[in-house]
Design an enzyme around this catalytic site. Sequence first.
Site, mmCIF file in Angstrom:
data_model
loop_
_atom_site.group_PDB
_atom_site.id
_atom_site.type_symbol
_atom_site.label_atom_id
_atom_site.label_comp_id
_atom_site.label_asym_id
_atom_site.label_seq_id
_atom_site.Cartn_x
_atom_site.Cartn_y
_atom_site.Cartn_z
ATOM 1 N N HIS A 1 69.815 171.704 47.200
ATOM 2 C CA HIS A 1 70.750 172.483 48.018
ATOM 3 C C HIS A 1 70.397 172.394 49.506
ATOM 4 O O HIS A 1 70.642 173.315 50.273
ATOM 5 C CB HIS A 1 70.829 173.945 47.543
ATOM 6 C CG HIS A 1 71.551 174.071 46.225
ATOM 7 N ND1 HIS A 1 72.921 174.113 46.136
ATOM 8 C CD2 HIS A 1 71.083 174.123 44.955
ATOM 9 C CE1 HIS A 1 73.271 174.206 44.852
ATOM 10 N NE2 HIS A 1 72.171 174.201 44.127
ATOM 11 N N THR A 2 69.801 171.295 49.882
ATOM 12 C CA THR A 2 69.495 171.048 51.297
ATOM 13 C C THR A 2 70.473 170.053 51.904
ATOM 14 O O THR A 2 70.601 169.987 53.124
ATOM 15 C CB THR A 2 68.069 170.474 51.449
ATOM 16 O OG1 THR A 2 67.904 169.443 50.477
ATOM 17 C CG2 THR A 2 67.010 171.547 51.222
ATOM 18 N N ASP A 3 71.159 169.275 51.052
ATOM 19 C CA ASP A 3 71.934 168.147 51.625
ATOM 20 C C ASP A 3 73.138 168.602 52.450
ATOM 21 O O ASP A 3 73.464 167.982 53.463
ATOM 22 C CB ASP A 3 72.331 167.104 50.556
ATOM 23 C CG ASP A 3 73.215 167.618 49.446
ATOM 24 O OD1 ASP A 3 73.414 168.857 49.341
ATOM 25 O OD2 ASP A 3 73.725 166.784 48.668
ATOM 26 N N GLY B 1 78.087 167.555 33.121
ATOM 27 C CA GLY B 1 77.516 168.908 33.186
ATOM 28 C C GLY B 1 76.044 168.993 32.847
ATOM 29 O O GLY B 1 75.501 170.078 32.694
ATOM 30 N N GLY C 1 73.635 167.839 34.771
ATOM 31 C CA GLY C 1 72.814 167.922 35.983
ATOM 32 C C GLY C 1 72.376 166.587 36.549
ATOM 33 O O GLY C 1 71.551 166.545 37.453
ATOM 34 N N SER D 1 74.712 164.258 37.614
ATOM 35 C CA SER D 1 75.818 163.804 38.442
ATOM 36 C C SER D 1 76.653 162.665 37.853
ATOM 37 O O SER D 1 76.729 161.558 38.397
ATOM 38 C CB SER D 1 75.343 163.430 39.854
ATOM 39 O OG SER D 1 76.452 163.522 40.726
ATOM 40 N N SER D 2 77.291 162.999 36.753
ATOM 41 C CA SER D 2 78.276 162.072 36.193
ATOM 42 C C SER D 2 79.399 161.869 37.200
ATOM 43 O O SER D 2 80.019 160.804 37.244
ATOM 44 C CB SER D 2 78.834 162.615 34.884
ATOM 45 O OG SER D 2 79.384 163.899 35.084
ATOM 46 N N GLU E 1 85.070 163.748 46.430
ATOM 47 C CA GLU E 1 84.568 164.963 45.749
ATOM 48 C C GLU E 1 85.034 166.234 46.493
ATOM 49 O O GLU E 1 85.489 167.192 45.892
ATOM 50 C CB GLU E 1 83.041 164.889 45.718
ATOM 51 C CG GLU E 1 82.368 166.049 45.039
ATOM 52 C CD GLU E 1 81.967 165.739 43.611
ATOM 53 O OE1 GLU E 1 81.746 164.557 43.288
ATOM 54 O OE2 GLU E 1 81.882 166.687 42.825
ATOM 55 N N ASP F 1 74.111 162.945 45.873
ATOM 56 C CA ASP F 1 74.368 162.255 44.606
ATOM 57 C C ASP F 1 75.025 160.899 44.842
ATOM 58 O O ASP F 1 74.704 159.905 44.199
ATOM 59 C CB ASP F 1 75.272 163.102 43.709
ATOM 60 C CG ASP F 1 74.693 164.468 43.433
ATOM 61 O OD1 ASP F 1 73.545 164.721 43.848
ATOM 62 O OD2 ASP F 1 75.386 165.295 42.813
HETATM 63 C C1 GLA Z 1 75.032 168.871 43.423
HETATM 64 C C2 GLA Z 1 75.713 168.299 44.666
HETATM 65 C C3 GLA Z 1 74.704 167.728 45.654
HETATM 66 C C4 GLA Z 1 73.584 168.725 45.950
HETATM 67 C C5 GLA Z 1 73.037 169.327 44.660
HETATM 68 C C6 GLA Z 1 72.049 170.435 44.915
HETATM 69 O O1 GLA Z 1 74.437 167.863 42.686
HETATM 70 O O2 GLA Z 1 76.619 167.289 44.294
HETATM 71 O O3 GLA Z 1 75.355 167.346 46.828
HETATM 72 O O4 GLA Z 1 74.025 169.732 46.825
HETATM 73 O O5 GLA Z 1 74.054 169.840 43.814
HETATM 74 O O6 GLA Z 1 70.931 169.955 45.575
#
Ligand code: GLA
Length: 384
Positions: free
Chosen positions: A34-36, A121, A123, A125-126, A159, A171
């Site tokens: 959650h830094t991006d 879902g 985690g 990133s499909s 997205e 991602d």
């Molecule tokens: C998801 C989002 C990313 C990132 C993460 C948390 O995967 O697609 O951009 O923010 O959550 O780090």
Amino acid sequence: MSEQAAVEAFRRKYDCDPDVIAIAPGRINLIGEHTDYNDGFVFPAAIDQRMYVAAKLAERESELRSMETGTAKPFDARTVNPGDVKEWAAYAAGMAWAIREAGYGEMPNIQAIVSGDVPIGSGISSSAALELAFGVLWVYLAKIEIPMPRLAQIAQKCENDYVGVQSGIMDQMASAMGREGKAMFLDTRSLDIEYATVPDHLTVVLCDTKTPRALTSSAYNERRTQCEEASKALGVIALRDADLESLEKRKQAMDPVVYRRARHVITEDERCIQFKAALEQDETERLGQLMLQSHESLRDDYEVSSPALDAMAEACWAAPGCVGARMTGAGFGGACVALVEIDQLEDFRNSVLPRYKEASGREGALTACQLSDGAKAVPGRKNS
Ligand code: GLA
């Protein structure tokens, strides 16, 4: 699922070879969560779970079939707009739209078979894997050139503005720019990447809680808004530019929830930088501390963990061979990432799974990941 399975399904359906096969990986994130979308640092890697698309040019509308999720409603790739296509095919249609929006012209229509082993879902990133698969596919078929970091930005626009999740760039960059055997320390402001090697004696393990993510997009978008509020309160462009000292000074004037969100992001950026140094020096104890602190901060300050993710992380922390573990990805369900001593992988597995089951009542799944190359398109026929 494999590339071969997608190609064979394509041949059965269309009675010919595909023009192109696109391959794009999912990702795991070692640290920097959650830094991006705060212009900060992240440390993902592309992994050997991938999406495959076998496709040929089509005369009329685009027809997409997924071997896992069924047939999508046809759409015209040349003119498709936000709102026209829903569910999984929105990632494909959204890429045709976003590439056009970026000024590269209309994308041609296709007939395609989609397949993959990047579960939705879980985690990893499909969504980015699908976006990049269709991105490289359309670039190939339209005979245009788009540098991969630019394609990752276009995928982020898909997205954000087509699918409607205000995600950052991590991602898409991981799926576009992954490199075999490497993790990537990414500055999400400059998009500079420093590839890093995970020491030989360690393996990266994906620890799936087998709990589907719930409420992701609304809770995710809410976090993003809270971060923007915090930046405004601190007078910075993004939380990347803030430090703990200035945060503490403003604490009394800030909403307590917004304060905690900012504290997570500021400390997580610092942990990500320290993690890079610890990885270079092979300081396993330090790596473990940083992953533990990251999980706790995501659980307590950012509030994106879940009982299942906590149970999985705790099961990992208690297991033999575990160097460190934390939730990975957006949270609210999904998976943890663990760094594990290779020679203790079996003991780790035998300890984590029963412990996780006892705590959560669920069967988890552990997969040792190979760090992989990013997305690519290859000719579907030998002579093409
Ligand atoms: C998801 C989002 C990313 C990132 C993460 C948390 O995967 O697609 O951009 O923010 O959550 O780090």
